[in-house]
Each structure stands twice: as structure tokens, then as C-alpha cells.
Write an enzyme that holds these catalytic residues in place. Sequence first.
Site, PDB file in Angstrom:
ATOM      1  N   GLY A 139      -1.263  -9.468  12.521  1.00 65.20           N
ATOM      2  CA  GLY A 139      -1.812  -8.134  12.795  1.00 65.20           C
ATOM      3  C   GLY A 139      -2.579  -7.507  11.658  1.00 65.20           C
ATOM      4  N   HIS A 184       0.809  -1.219   0.000  1.00 64.41           N
ATOM      5  CA  HIS A 184       0.000   0.000   0.000  1.00 64.41           C
ATOM      6  C   HIS A 184       0.838   1.263   0.000  1.00 64.41           C
ATOM      7  CE1 HIS A 184      -3.458  -2.585   1.833  1.00 64.41           C
ATOM      8  NE2 HIS A 184      -3.247  -2.812   0.542  1.00 64.41           N
TER       9      HIS A 184
HETATM   10  N1  APR Z   1      -0.724  -7.379  17.967  1.00 62.66           N
HETATM   11  C1  APR Z   1      -1.208  -8.043  16.884  1.00 62.66           C
HETATM   12  N2  APR Z   1      -2.347  -7.706  16.241  1.00 62.66           N
HETATM   13  C2  APR Z   1      -3.031  -6.649  16.733  1.00 62.66           C
HETATM   14  C3  APR Z   1      -2.596  -5.909  17.847  1.00 62.66           C
HETATM   15  C4  APR Z   1      -1.388  -6.312  18.469  1.00 62.66           C
HETATM   16  N3  APR Z   1      -0.900  -5.663  19.534  1.00 62.66           N
HETATM   17  N4  APR Z   1      -3.517  -4.920  18.076  1.00 62.66           N
HETATM   18  C5  APR Z   1      -4.473  -5.056  17.121  1.00 62.66           C
HETATM   19  N5  APR Z   1      -4.190  -6.097  16.327  1.00 62.66           N
HETATM   20  C6  APR Z   1      -4.939  -6.624  15.185  1.00 62.66           C
HETATM   21  C7  APR Z   1      -6.435  -6.359  15.240  1.00 62.66           C
HETATM   22  O1  APR Z   1      -7.088  -7.353  16.017  1.00 62.66           O
HETATM   23  C8  APR Z   1      -6.798  -6.446  13.755  1.00 62.66           C
HETATM   24  O2  APR Z   1      -7.057  -7.785  13.366  1.00 62.66           O
HETATM   25  O3  APR Z   1      -4.479  -5.955  14.021  1.00 62.66           O
HETATM   26  C9  APR Z   1      -5.522  -5.956  13.040  1.00 62.66           C
HETATM   27  C10 APR Z   1      -5.648  -4.550  12.500  1.00 62.66           C
HETATM   28  O4  APR Z   1      -6.618  -4.569  11.487  1.00 62.66           O
HETATM   29  P1  APR Z   1      -6.878  -3.222  10.663  1.00 62.66           P
HETATM   30  O5  APR Z   1      -6.967  -2.070  11.627  1.00 62.66           O
HETATM   31  O6  APR Z   1      -8.009  -3.494   9.737  1.00 62.66           O
HETATM   32  O7  APR Z   1      -5.531  -2.995   9.849  1.00 62.66           O
HETATM   33  P2  APR Z   1      -5.086  -3.713   8.519  1.00 62.66           P
HETATM   34  O8  APR Z   1      -5.628  -5.108   8.455  1.00 62.66           O
HETATM   35  O9  APR Z   1      -3.619  -3.553   8.415  1.00 62.66           O
HETATM   36  O10 APR Z   1      -5.799  -2.803   7.385  1.00 62.66           O
HETATM   37  C11 APR Z   1      -5.514  -3.139   6.040  1.00 62.66           C
HETATM   38  O11 APR Z   1      -6.722  -1.171   5.343  1.00 62.66           O
HETATM   39  O12 APR Z   1      -7.263   1.044   5.485  1.00 62.66           O
HETATM   40  C12 APR Z   1      -6.465   0.127   4.843  1.00 62.66           C
HETATM   41  O13 APR Z   1      -4.485   0.653   3.765  1.00 62.66           O
HETATM   42  C13 APR Z   1      -5.018   0.423   5.028  1.00 62.66           C
HETATM   43  O14 APR Z   1      -3.211  -1.161   5.016  1.00 62.66           O
HETATM   44  C14 APR Z   1      -4.460  -0.859   5.618  1.00 62.66           C
HETATM   45  C15 APR Z   1      -5.506  -1.882   5.220  1.00 62.66           C
END
Ligand code: APR
Length: 234
Positions: free
Chosen positions: A175, A104
Amino acid sequence: MKKLVALTGAGISAESGISTFRDAGGLWEKYPVQQVASHDGWLADPVLVNNFYNERRRQLFDVEPNRAHRLLAQLEHHFDVAVVTQNVDNLHERAGSTNVIHLHGELMKVTSSRNPDDPTCIETLTRDNFEVQPGQLAKDGSLLRPYIVFFQEAVPMIDVAATLASLADIFVIIGTSLNVYPAAGLVHYVRSGVPIYLIDPKDVDAHMADVTFIRKTASEGMAELTRLLTGETV
Ligand code: APR
């Protein structure tokens, strides 16, 4: 050496103090994603979008890689590791990972808004020069924009990532809520029989069976995974 591919998301940087997107209090609760992270949002208000990324860049100077980033980098002693990250921070690189694919984009880079993937227009910002000013131009004379893949835009590195997933001997998901495609679809390129580990403190639907769930934070989960894969206690 066996090939290990890690698909990471915002959760691996959570313990470094960078907020995730969809947890309570996450970034998309505070900012209208369509306005600050979509192609239409960029066209509607490039100054607002550049200011949003100026702010996220500023935060980057106050955070450090955490234990999860470091343990993932250390797995390079045992495996041929490729990190396919949805994150735009540079914490994997700063932790020592040497093969990182940013699906991204990258927060510290800016580019042309006419042709964002034109390598002659991609510039890396520095701590002393990290803000894009209103009206600032790229080398091709177009408005300078973040080197970020906005919603509604193609993901240039997805083919490279899919090929890596199809060659993996071990696949690790850390994550990510697996909400966003095509990144979330990478799990389907993994050959059957290849072990898949998923590290997350919450339940995540990996949309497939036989996933080994490590229901822990990234740091604790990476310590457990390291023990499982290498026998090393870290
Ligand atoms: N350790 C591991 N995982 C964690 C922790 C932690 N301390 N805290 C939160 N999480 C997990 C949450 O439970 C969730 O499953 O990390 C994940 C975060 O999910 P999102 O907030 O949706 O982030 P992500 O999956 O990276 O989003 C994907 O969406 O908006 C777009 O471009 C943006 O790259 C991003 C994409």
C-alpha cells in the site's frame, strides 16, 4: 525464525477509511501539502498546521484496524516481523503488531519545535486531550508541534529501517506508491535473492526486478501472502 520486514504506506489503512495521499480524492488533492506538511509550511503558519493534524487525529478515533493490519500482526506467529511504516496512524499497533517503526512520525504524539527529537519533549495525546491549541508550548518553552516528519526534514529512523531491510529474509511492500524518499529507497537495501512481494491494487514501479506482484487490496493481498508464506488459509 526468518526475518520478515514489511514496508507499509497509506494503502494499508485505506480499507479502514483513512484516505491515501495520491489516489483520486486523496489528502494532497484536498490540502496544499507544502502548507500543511512541510517545514516551511510549519514556520509560515503553525496554527494552520496544528489544526490540520488536530483534524487527522480526530478521525483516528472513528477508525479501526482492518484485516490487512491484523493478518500482518498474525504473521508474528511464523516470522520475526518488523513493520516499517510511512503511516502516522496507530492501526498497526492496535492490530497487535509489536515491532513498528514509524518513519514519518506518529499522529498521537506532539513535541518541541526547537528540538523535535528531544525525548523529554515528546508527549502522547489521548482521546480526551488530542487537540493542540494555538500558542500551546512544549516542555522546553518552544511552540508545540506534531511529532511528524515534515517534508524538508530528516527521517531519524531511516538508518534503523535500512539495517532491518538489509537483514530481511522476506521483504513485503504493502500500500505505498513508493513516491517518497528515503522510504522508497529501502528496497535497495534488501539482499539479492531475498523474495520481495508487493501488494497493491494498482501498478507500482518498485524500481527493481524480480518482485512478486500481488495486484490486490491490502486485505485480499495479505490473505494471499499468508497462504503463500505459511500454507494457512485465512
Ligand atoms: N489496498 C492496498 N493498497 C492500496 C489500497 C488498498 N485498499 N488503496 C490504495 N492503495 C495504494 C495505492 O494504489 C498507492 O500505491 O496505496 C498507495 C498509496 O500511495 P500514496 O497515497 O502515495 O501513500 P504513501 O505511499 O503512503 O505516501 C508516502 O507521502 O505524503 C507523504 O508522508 C506521506 O507517508 C506518506 C508518504
